[in-house]
Structures are given as structure tokens and as C-alpha cells.
Design a protein around this motif. Structure first.
Motif, mmCIF file in Angstrom:
data_model
loop_
_atom_site.group_PDB
_atom_site.id
_atom_site.type_symbol
_atom_site.label_atom_id
_atom_site.label_comp_id
_atom_site.label_asym_id
_atom_site.label_seq_id
_atom_site.Cartn_x
_atom_site.Cartn_y
_atom_site.Cartn_z
ATOM 1 N N GLN A 96 -3.877 6.072 2.040
ATOM 2 C CA GLN A 96 -2.690 6.097 3.044
ATOM 3 C C GLN A 96 -2.089 7.257 3.314
ATOM 4 O OE1 GLN A 96 -2.315 3.161 4.377
ATOM 5 N NE2 GLN A 96 -0.167 3.097 5.026
ATOM 6 N N ARG A 119 -9.507 5.722 10.729
ATOM 7 C CA ARG A 119 -9.108 5.352 9.600
ATOM 8 C C ARG A 119 -10.283 5.213 8.854
ATOM 9 N NH1 ARG A 119 -4.408 3.174 7.056
ATOM 10 N NH2 ARG A 119 -5.071 3.331 4.744
ATOM 11 N N ASP A 123 -10.970 7.099 5.056
ATOM 12 C CA ASP A 123 -10.787 6.163 3.794
ATOM 13 C C ASP A 123 -12.165 6.469 3.145
ATOM 14 O OD1 ASP A 123 -8.359 5.222 4.605
ATOM 15 O OD2 ASP A 123 -9.018 3.307 4.936
#
Length: 199
Positions: A96, A119, A123
Motif C-alpha cells: 500500500q 497497481r 503489488d
């Protein structure tokens, strides 16, 4: 040839790969394309066809890989320690912050749109066993994150992101990363460069 975290890994004659690439591009109707080679690539006969700029590799086999660093860098490392910087090594807790700090960094730098990675990609890199991700906190908040891709004895500094104030933690965080990479058996770290002259 096999796919590694840093791209395609090849052992043997690179000319055969170049020939296959040319055939593929021609059959697909391409009018332009490029390949980017890892700095330590053994290119053999095609090496004379390649042009590039200086890249920066750091040898981790020395007692202190950053011993030759500038006085400013050493001062930044000491300053971060005096501020009470704490190291975060848990990849799951850094996904995050990586995403949010990366977005902040791109906005602050005025980076072009194609640098805005999805994203899911961030990740996946952050949690891959072939990666090393570290964060630096002050006051309990992650202020800076670095991400390295690791392939055998080589690693590549892939991403760095921070808050505006967290930029002063980067030198300290990079020195911690060098320690962790060396513990993993990494002997050479590719720090970047090679895109434009003097970068």
C-alpha cells in the motif's frame, strides 16, 4: 531462453536470438522496435551493433560498497539515523505505501503518463520472492520505499518512491538494501543509467 524477473535470460549465442527477433518483427509487420539488454549481457558478435550510454553497477563484494560515495551521501545516511529512521522489511505491509508513494513521486516529478504503472504490477513486484522491498519510517509512517529485482547474484534497483520529506531517507534506505542484498548472495547491483547521456 527463459523468462526471469528481469526479462529474458539467455545462455549461448545471442545472434540466434537477434535473428529470431528480426523474423518475428518482420512477420508481425513492425516498422520499428527495440531491445534493452541487461548491462552484464554477453553479446558476442552483435556487441559492435549496439550503442548505449554509461550505466552504474555497484560491486557488493567490498567491505563497504558505499565507501567511495560522496560526502553528501554519507551525511544523508547519518542524518537519517539521527532522525530515528526505522527499517520495514515486511513486503505485505509495504504494498500500500509503495502504491501511494509512487503516485506522489510521479506527480511531484511531473513524470509522463507511461510511468504510471498499474497497481497489480506494483503489488506483484513487491510480493515476489525474487524482489527485495524495504521501507523507512519516521514517526511510525512509511516515508520512503525502495524495490529491487533479484536474479541470482545480480540485482537491479527498480523503483524508489517517497514523500516530499522522505527523500532525505533514500540514501539510508539504499545502504540498508545493499546489506540485505549481500546477505542474499547478490554481488552486483545495477543502479540505473543508460537511457540518456549523463543520466
Amino acid at each position: 531462453s527463459t523468462i526471469s524477473v528481469n526479462g529474458a535470460s539467455l545462455k549461448g549465442d545471442a545472434a540466434a536470438v537477434m535473428s529470431a527477433w528480426e523474423t518475428y518483427a518482420r512477420d508481425a509487420g513492425w516498422v520499428a522496435g527495440y531491445l534493452q539488454f541487461e548491462p552484464a549481457a554477453q553479446l558476442g558478435a552483435i556487441a559492435g551493433l549496439m550503442r548505449g550510454h554509461s550505466v552504474f553497477d555497484l560491486d557488493l563484494r567490498s567491505a563497504d560498497p558505499l565507501a567511495g560515495a560522496s560526502a553528501i551521501l554519507r551525511r544523508k545516511r547519518r542524518h537519517a539515523s539521527r532522525l530515528g529512521a526505522m527499517l520495514v522489511e515486511d513486503a505485505a505491509s509495504l504494498t500500500q505505501p509503495l502504491f501511494h508513494l509512487y503516485e506522489q513521486t510521479l506527480t511531484r516529478a511531473g513524470a509522463r503518463k507511461f510511468y504510471r504503472l498499474p497497481r497489480a504490477a506494483l503489488d506483484a513486484w513487491a510480493t515476489s520472492p525474487e524482489s527485495l522491498i524495504l521501507g523507512a519510517t519516521t514517526g511510525g509512517e512509511v516515508q520512503s520505499v525502495v524495490l529491487f529485482l533479484v536474479a541470482g547474484s545480480r540485482a537491479e534497483y527498480h523503483l524508489g518512491a517517497s514523500t516530499l520529506n522522505g527523500r532525505h531517507l533514500s540514501a539510508w534506505l539504499l545502504s540498508k538494501a545493499m546489506e540485505r542484498l549481500r546477505e542474499r548472495g547478490v554481488t552486483t547491483v545495477h543502479l540505473g543509467g543508460g537511457v540518456t547521456t549523463g543520466d
